[in-house]
Scaffold this active site. Structure first.
Site, mmCIF file in Angstrom:
data_model
loop_
_atom_site.group_PDB
_atom_site.id
_atom_site.type_symbol
_atom_site.label_atom_id
_atom_site.label_comp_id
_atom_site.label_asym_id
_atom_site.label_seq_id
_atom_site.Cartn_x
_atom_site.Cartn_y
_atom_site.Cartn_z
ATOM 1 N N LYS A 1 4.091 5.036 -1.944
ATOM 2 C CA LYS A 1 3.912 6.385 -2.487
ATOM 3 C C LYS A 1 5.203 7.180 -2.420
ATOM 4 O O LYS A 1 5.481 8.002 -3.294
ATOM 5 C CB LYS A 1 2.802 7.110 -1.732
ATOM 6 C CG LYS A 1 1.434 6.601 -2.118
ATOM 7 C CD LYS A 1 0.346 7.183 -1.266
ATOM 8 C CE LYS A 1 -0.962 6.486 -1.581
ATOM 9 N NZ LYS A 1 -1.940 6.632 -0.510
ATOM 10 N N GLY B 1 0.797 -1.219 0.000
ATOM 11 C CA GLY B 1 0.000 0.000 0.000
ATOM 12 C C GLY B 1 0.832 1.272 0.000
ATOM 13 O O GLY B 1 1.890 1.343 -0.606
ATOM 14 N N SER B 2 0.363 2.224 0.808
ATOM 15 C CA SER B 2 0.838 3.605 0.692
ATOM 16 C C SER B 2 2.328 3.799 0.931
ATOM 17 O O SER B 2 2.860 4.850 0.585
ATOM 18 C CB SER B 2 0.070 4.479 1.662
ATOM 19 O OG SER B 2 -1.303 4.268 1.514
ATOM 20 N N THR B 3 2.991 2.835 1.572
ATOM 21 C CA THR B 3 4.434 3.018 1.757
ATOM 22 C C THR B 3 5.132 3.164 0.408
ATOM 23 O O THR B 3 6.223 3.707 0.328
ATOM 24 C CB THR B 3 5.040 1.843 2.542
ATOM 25 O OG1 THR B 3 4.294 0.678 2.263
ATOM 26 C CG2 THR B 3 5.022 2.109 4.015
#
Lengths: 245, 567
Positions: free
Chosen positions: B283, B279-281
């Site tokens: 980004k 997920g967002s890691t």
């Protein structure tokens, strides 16, 4: 002739007997060493198992309840350390207690010395003045797991700021060196606190040194600050050495 | 017999006597020669033993050779033992030589050995075989008590056993051996030859793991796992400069002393073998890639976050939609999928895949262990895949991948393979490759710090340690879709941000929301505090000086953050 031969034969026999006895001794010692080494290994295994980290953690969770040191518990600079003093220079100079700084050894200690530590003792305080409550300095390694860590790391300061009135202000302020007060009450009541124990931990004979070479100072001179700083640098080197191992 | 008779007989058998005499002489000669040969052989053997085999020396060598363990010890970077071989007792029986009544003997043995019933012992005592183990790995005191029973058919065997003194600590790193002492997992398996080779056995194998850091990591993960009822957890602490792994944890815990009793789930190494959509890691990688490729020219560049992004039949949503244009800083700070998808779209799939390949995300993670998972990534790297990979969906990697990636992100842009072996003093770390420029790396440190000070990762902050990092919450892919309730939350942190030394990655598998977190199960609530606590514990151990008066200057970045109205 016969007697001579007998005597020499006896002498030779005695020598060889002693040699063989000696050899047997050596052999038995070697066997002893081998068996001791085996025992050491076995005992080490037991010790390691008993002092396993999950077990220490459990003890800490249930009984000791120690927590990691917070940033405030680290002395960022020697000046900050001095600022932990219970007596602040708010009072008139005349009532100032005499500050005793005992330096572990005279300035002649070479820089190569891996660890050089300064021991501080507080001078006799006037009983009437209630000292400000000292900051609880829990510098000792807070976790049982952190036994090899040198608890105090003294960071370098760019300039040597004068000790400020309040302990909290000292680390934050980084002014140009101000004229130092003639007498500074920056006596460290540290010897009684765990902090001092942590500080002098690495030193071999802190108390003895303190008794042997008490340097009576009326105030903190610039050279003393330099002195403390060089001690801090040495401490830091020692710390790095520990950290790198 | 009278002499006369003898004489008569002699005359009588004169011819025969000659023959017999000759034959007996022959036999005598053969006998004599046999004797001489035997004596000669004995003499030669004696001379051989006396002269060629130096008996005394040999014995002494044996004396100390017995001290060399049959398998090398494994120690951590400070020399603390993690695995060692130890002479344990095994209790065996030769059922045929039994003198006492097995019916009486069995309960007495069972009373000494916990965990065995008299029936089990009886079955072994009366077994038809020649030699049966009753129990292996018996405590020395128990072995002595069994010996005191005085049954000659009971054999006390001393056999080398692998002992892991710290029990579950670093179990997945160290691995375990089977009953024959052959490594079956972890370091024990990967370094089987090094550990068992005759000339290397006396020297312990030194790992890069620090047991204190490992303990802190495992403990904090376990606490969080219990608190949020997660089914598993993983954590990695990595030295960003050298790629040395200081801690690698995978939960549920495994006791390598009895690895066979651990469940499959416990034996599974989530840090290197498990691949997860993180997920967002991701980004942070997307922003760094775009900065490096030049598609983001300034961190103030604005992206349209007014409405959910619709691509074909897909729609990309945010948990906290901006409903306005947002700058790159804001997108990362609030972890916006819509914004990051657009950044990834601008970057393009080809460049994205190339960056990820250079970060090692498209191949099994580089580490000595054999338990390495193969990452999953889109086969058809189209526009939609590019956008989802941009915010960490559609690509599944291991937590260790994430740690090495973040190390490259903050250490000046150099990717290095992770290693579990401690570098010798003065030894250069493994050669790396440049992924990001140094300027991008410096900017990313500040952005990551901003996420912690002003964004979603607030609970990861350990005062004074200047932690930077990024949260990540991903829904688990289940049967072609995503399960909305089963999440994988993770946090990739780095400290101290002004001069990065260590990356800390923590991951929780399926944490549940609790009252204390207002029912939220996202990374900022459950796994970020783990990183904060771990950093506070390991920072002083690793020689990172906490200083609340130091930090990176975030003012230039905060200029691009619009003040939200307070609710």
């Amino acid at each position: 002739m016969v007697a001579g031969a007998m005597a020499s034969a006896l002498a030779c026999y005695t020598v060889s007997l002693r040699v063989s006895a000696e050899r047997a001794d050596v052999e038995s010692i070697r066997r002893q060493i081998a068996s001791d080494l085996r025992d050491i290994r076995a005992l080490e295994a037991e010790l390691r198992t008993r002092s396993r980290l999950p077990q220490l953690q459990r003890w800490n969770d249930e009984v000791l309840a120690m927590v990691p040191p917070t940033a405030k518990q680290f002395a960022g600079s020697p000046t900050m350390l001095v600022a932990y003093a219970p007596n602040q220079p708010a009072r008139p100079a005349a009532q100032e207690p005499v500050v005793q700084f005992a330096v572990a050894s005279e300035a002649a200690v070479p820089m190569e010395a891996p660890i050089r530590t300064v021991a501080y003792t507080s001078g006799p305080r006037p009983a009437a003045t209630a000292p400000a409550r000292p900051q609880p300095l829990q510098l000792a390694a807070a976790k049982p797991v952190k036994v090899t860590v040198e608890p105090v790391q003294l960071a370098k300061v760019e300039s040597a700021p004068a000790p400020k009135a309040t302990p909290k202000a000292a680390p934050k302020a980084k002014p140009a060196p101000k004229p130092l007060p003639e007498t500074v009450t920056a006596a460290l009541a540290a010897v009684e606190t765990p902090a001092a124990k942590a500080i002098v931990k690495s030193e071999t004979k802190p108390r003895k040194a303190a008794e042997a070479a008490p340097v009576r100072l009326a105030g903190l001179s610039a050279s003393l600050i330099g002195e403390i700083e060089s001690a801090a640098a040495a401490e830091r080197r020692g710390f790095r050495k520990v950290a790198m191992q | 017999m009278s002499p006369v008779a003898v004489r008569q007989m002699r005359v009588h058998v004169a011819g025969q006597r000659q023959v017999a005499l000759g034959r007996s002489r022959q036999r005598l000669m053969i006998g004599v020669m046999l004797f001489i040969a035997i004596v000669a052989i004995l003499g030669l053997r004696l001379a051989d033993l006396a002269l060629l085999h130096d008996g005394g020396n040999n014995r002494q060598r044996n004396l100390f050779a017995a001290l060399v363990p049959p398998r090398a010890d494994i120690v951590d970077r400070n020399g603390v033992e993690l695995a060692r071989t130890f002479d344990a007792y095994g209790i065996a029986v030769r059922p045929r030589d039994l003198v006492s009544d097995p019916k009486l003997l069995a309960p007495r043995i069972a009373s000494i050995l916990p965990g065995l019933t008299p029936q089990q012992v009886y079955a072994q005592l009366t077994h038809a075989g020649k030699f049966r183990y009753i129990q292996r790995r018996v405590l020395p005191t128990d072995a002595k008590r069994i010996n005191a029973l005085g049954e000659p058919a009971i054999v006390l065997e001393r056999e080398p056993e692998r002992l892991y003194p710290n029990l579950t600590l670093a179990a997945h790193v160290i691995g375990y051996t089977d009953v024959d002492g052959i490594g079956r997992a972890g370091i024990e398996r990967a370094f089987e030859e090094r550990l068992s080779r005759e000339d290397m056995r006396s020297k312990p194998l030194m790992l890069s793991v620090d047991s204190r850091v490992q303990q802190a990591m495992e403990h904090e993960l376990q606490v969080a796992m219990d608190k949020f009822s997660a089914i598993g957890a993983a954590g990695v602490v990595l030295d960003v400069r050298t790629g040395e792994v200081l801690a690698m944890a995978s939960l549920p815990a495994l006791n390598p002393n009895a690895a066979g009793k651990g469940s499959m789930e416990a034996r599974f190494n989530r840090a290197t073998l498990g691949v997860y959509e993180l997920g967002s890691t991701f980004k942070a990688f997307t922003v760094a890639m775009a900065l490096d490729a030049g598609t983001i020219r300034s961190v103030g560049q604005m992206y349209d976050c007014t409405v959910p992004l619709r691509i074909g039949r897909f729609s990309i949503n945010d948990t906290h939609p901006f409903k306005r244009y947002a700058s790159v800083v804001e997108i990362l700070k609030e972890s916006s999928n819509i914004g990051t998808a657009q950044i990834a779209q601008e970057l393009g799939g080809e460049r994205q895949a190339e960056f990820l390949r250079r970060l090692g995300f498209l191949e099994p993670v580089h580490i000595e262990l054999k338990e390495r998972g193969r990452p999953l990534y889109p086969l058809n790297w189209g526009e939609i895949a590019t956008m989802t990979v941009g915010y960490g969906h559609g690509i599944a990697v291991t937590p260790l991948h994430l740690a090495t990636g973040y190390a490259a992100l903050v250490n000046g842009g150099i990717w290095r393979p992770a290693t579990l072996i401690k570098l010798k003093p003065g030894e250069k770390p493994a050669e790396g490759r440049r992924v990001f420029s140094a300027e991008t790396s410096v900017l990313m440190r500040k952005l990551l710090r901003l996420v912690v000070t002003h964004g979603t990762g607030g609970k990861a902050d350990a005062p004074g340690f200047r932690v930077g990092g990024k949260t990540g919450t991903a829904e688990k892919a289940v049967g072609g879709g995503y399960a909305r309730k089963s999440l994988v939350t993770n946090f990739a942190g780095v400290f101290p941000v002004d001069d990065p030394r260590y990356v800390v990655v923590a991951m929780l598998d399926e944490p549940k929301g609790i009252k204390e977190t207002y029912g939220f199960a996202t990374a900022g609530w459950n796994v970020a505090p783990v990183v904060g606590k771990v950093v506070a514990r390991i920072g002083p151990v690793l020689g990172v000086m906490p200083d609340e008066t130091r930090d990176v200057d975030l003012a230039p970045l905060l200029a691009h953050v619009r003040e939200e109205k307070k609710k």
